[in-house]
Design an enzyme around this catalytic site. Structure first.
Site, PDB file in Angstrom:
ATOM      1  N   GLU A 200       3.339   6.231   2.788  1.00  0.00           N
ATOM      2  CA  GLU A 200       3.565   6.260   4.242  1.00  0.00           C
ATOM      3  C   GLU A 200       4.959   5.797   4.660  1.00  0.00           C
ATOM      4  O   GLU A 200       5.173   5.420   5.800  1.00  0.00           O
ATOM      5  CB  GLU A 200       2.478   5.467   4.993  1.00  0.00           C
ATOM      6  CG  GLU A 200       1.081   6.039   4.789  1.00  0.00           C
ATOM      7  CD  GLU A 200       0.022   5.400   5.692  1.00  0.00           C
ATOM      8  OE1 GLU A 200       0.337   4.456   6.428  1.00  0.00           O
ATOM      9  OE2 GLU A 200      -1.132   5.871   5.646  1.00  0.00           O
TER      10      GLU A 200
ATOM     11  N   GLU B 138      -6.078   8.051   1.359  1.00  0.00           N
ATOM     12  CA  GLU B 138      -6.775   6.893   1.925  1.00  0.00           C
ATOM     13  C   GLU B 138      -7.652   7.363   3.059  1.00  0.00           C
ATOM     14  O   GLU B 138      -7.216   8.140   3.905  1.00  0.00           O
ATOM     15  CB  GLU B 138      -5.807   5.884   2.579  1.00  0.00           C
ATOM     16  CG  GLU B 138      -4.911   5.132   1.665  1.00  0.00           C
ATOM     17  CD  GLU B 138      -3.964   4.187   2.444  1.00  0.00           C
ATOM     18  OE1 GLU B 138      -4.060   4.094   3.687  1.00  0.00           O
ATOM     19  OE2 GLU B 138      -3.132   3.560   1.793  1.00  0.00           O
TER      20      GLU B 138
END
Ligand code: NAG
Ligand code: NAG
Length: 309
Positions: free
Chosen positions: A128, A228
């Site tokens: 990220e 995730e």
């Protein structure tokens, strides 16, 4: 209720899947203990015993090889022997933010990861960081290419938010020669109420996968995984209509996680174990949100619910 009986057909139609077998369940694991010390081989052995005794998981992913706060954890050297004896695979994570790439790579090189054979599933560079803006696409591509040079037979990938993969901002990464794409998706952070959470999650994954397929012109040139997903348990913070709680976590697991696995997509649950020492995060709404109770196990490795699908 089985999830695919309630999923709107649009989502399926927009993202034809390359695979029809059930997806593989994995867990995200941290590399520090609740007291902040680095996890050692025996800590990871205890982690795997809990995971394998209570779920069908076959793989775990880590985020950092030294430690994101600079401690010399040497995580690859600790986790790989533990995983090999447990018979679980590892997707080793690197946290290159803030100038840490060389240190992270050194910790991987030191472990001689390819000597563990199939135990090493692959390596991800970054998690990220494009979304956070902590590195550029050029930096990321450079790191990916370097890792590929050192580890030519190991799949190399990166993880980022689903919308980055879907909206074009990750296109140069998609075409960089990368072999693993991990798209993260949290209905919770999209402030969805539980009743709409699975639909939202599927829609996120369908958009990300469809765009990757469009850019590559192939259904399966790059291995696509959900990097995730998760839902905070009791003690966690609410995010708008998304309410924390162990019962809600369990409901989300049974519907969203079991549903996506049924759909044939590999996924990682964030996360295996509660992290009571973790600092609060600041949510998209600017408010503090606890990241301490996302484990489907407590920090002492007790399962919070039945994790079968
Ligand atoms: C695309 O997604 C990224 C990652 O979440 C986000 O930062 C960016 O604002 C989005 N861009 C557009 C044009 O929607
Ligand atoms: C439910 O989720 C879908 C997909 O994310 C979204 O478009 C829709 O607005 C959501 N519905 C509600 C009532 O929030």
């Amino acid at each position: 209720m089985r999830f695919h009986t309630v999923l709107p057909c649009v989502a399926l139609a927009t993202a034809p899947l390359a695979v029809s077998a059930a997806g593989t369940l994995g867990f995200a694991v941290g590399n520090t203990n609740p007291d902040g010390t680095c996890k050692t081989q025996s800590d990871f052995e205890a982690d795997f015993k809990a995971i394998q005794g209570n779920s069908q998981a076959q793989i775990v992913r880590t985020y950092s090889s030294s430690d994101q706060y600079g401690n010399p954890c040497n995580t690859p050297s600790e986790i790989l022997p533990a995983a090999k004896s447990a018979g679980i695979q590892v997707l080793l994570g690197m946290w290159p933010d803030g100038g840490a790439y060389e240190r992270e790579k050194a910790a991987i090189d030191k472990a001689d990861p390819t000597s563990f054979g199939d135990t090493l599933y692959g390596i991800t560079v970054g998690s990220e960081g494009m979304y956070r803006g902590t590195y550029s696409a050029q930096e990321l591509i450079g790191w990916i290419k370097q890792m590929k040079q050192t580890y030519p037979d190991t799949p190399i990938g990166t993880a980022d938010s689903w919308n980055g993969w879907a909206n074009g901002t990750m296109d140069s990464i998609i075409t960089s020669g990368i072999e693993l794409i991990l798209a993260n998706g949290f209905s919770y952070w999209q402030y969805q109420e539980l009743s709409n959470a699975t639909t939202t999650y599927f829609d996120d994954m369908a958009q990300a996968l469809a765009h990757v397929q469009e850019v590559t012109g192939s259904l399966d040139k790059i291995h696509f995984m959900n990097g995730e997903t998760g839902w905070p348990g009791t003690g966690g913070t609410d995010a708008g209509a998304a309410k924390a709680g162990d019962d809600n976590m369990k409901t989300y697991w049974k519907s969203a996680v079991c549903g996506l696995l049924d759909w044939g997509v590999d996924l990682f649950w964030f996360e295996a174990f509660d992290e009571p020492n973790k600092a609060d995060a600041i949510g998209d709404n600017g408010q503090k949100a606890s990241e301490q109770y996302w484990g489907s196990f407590t920090s002492s490795r007790k399962p919070k619910f039945d994790m079968s699908c």
